[in-house]
Scaffold this motif. Structure first.
Motif: not given
Length: 281
Positions: A77, A37-38, A70, A40-43, A46, A73
């Motif tokens: 992850y 999360s540091l 994305d 990227t803010t994308q899920d 999603k 992301a």
């Protein structure tokens, strides 16, 4: 005072851009694995079908996949699962190799011969083929993937460990320790194993990157982690259907795999040279 300062030896620190870049890449992927999360803010899971198969842009620097997720992301992850596979497979491989290599080097001729024949039998199968057979028999999945890669890469490490232990076993200081009356188990524990295992730290570094590459190869063949996991090999497998119309689905995860493996290799080579005294500060 000034004369004392002038008398101090000068330490030359050589700037190595390749090594610096390698350390930065490894640090980036470690952060991605620990705290994605540091970065990227994308899920990564999603779905947005309206953004499906978009080329890399300011909004999606790695583009999007067939479900509009994305890709950057998903690569970030996916580092956690990919690095876990690499570390776990390497740990398993080194454990098997340690038992086989040390037992062969320190055992009698019969034990050494039997273990060597077994290692040669495993060498008859290429790593990918041996892993494929294992996954085919036991089914695809994270645990099976780790075990398959660990077992497949163990023979090479076992032969290296055997050779290293034999080299240390025949050294002068080991013979001197025996002549001084130290028991054989004590000589093994205090002299042979510590000195034989020290250079193998480099193998662990190289093995993690190699394990990720092999695991990604199996995943690309559809024998890895099941979707929608963002594991790097699974991303390659999911993107191959669209390779003619969305090149980024293969290139971006592939770059992550290659860059991480090369970065670990560069760091491992540097550590090896330092251990051998081949580099100056």
């Amino acid at each position: 005072m000034s004369g004392a300062l002038l008398a101090l030896p000068r330490v030359q620190v050589r700037f190595r851009p390749g090594l610096t870049l390698s350390i930065a890449l490894v640090a980036f992927f470690v952060i991605a694995a620990i705290a994605p999360s540091l970065l990227t803010t994308q899920d990564p899971l999603k779905i947005n079908l309206g953004d499906a198969l978009q080329a890399p842009s300011a909004a999606h620097i790695f583009g999007t996949d067939q479900s509009g997720r994305d890709l950057y992301a998903r690569v970030v992850y996916g580092a956690r699962e990919s690095l876990f596979i690499g570390l776990a497979a390497t740990a398993l491989s080194m454990s098997i190799a340690f038992v086989l290599g040390v037992s062969a080097a320190l055992g009698n001729k019969l034990t050494d011969g039997a273990i060597n024949r077994f290692i040669e039998l495993l060498f008859a199968f290429p790593v990918l083929l041996l892993s494929l057979l294992f996954v085919t028999v036991f089914g695809a999945g994270l645990t099976t993937l780790i075990v398959a890669v660990g077992v497949g890469t163990a023979p090479g490490y076992a032969r290296m460990i055997r050779g290293q232990v034999l080299a240390v076993k025949g050294s002068g200081y080991v013979e001197a320790a025996g002549a001084l009356g130290h028991s054989y188990p004590k000589v093994i524990r205090r002299h042979i194993l510590p000195n034989a295992m020290r250079p193998l730290v480099v193998l662990v570094t190289l093995g993690v990157g190699q394990s990720i590459v092999w695991a990604s190869g199996l995943a690309f063949l559809g024998l890895g982690v099941a979707p929608p996991s963002p594991e790097w090999g699974a991303l390659l497998d999911a993107g191959r259907t669209y390779i003619t119309q969305a090149w980024w689905l293969e290139v971006m995860p592939g770059l992550a795999i290659v860059s991480f493996a090369l970065a670990l290799t560069a760091i491992g080579r540097y550590v090896q040279q330092r251990l051998e005294g081949g580099l100056q500060r």
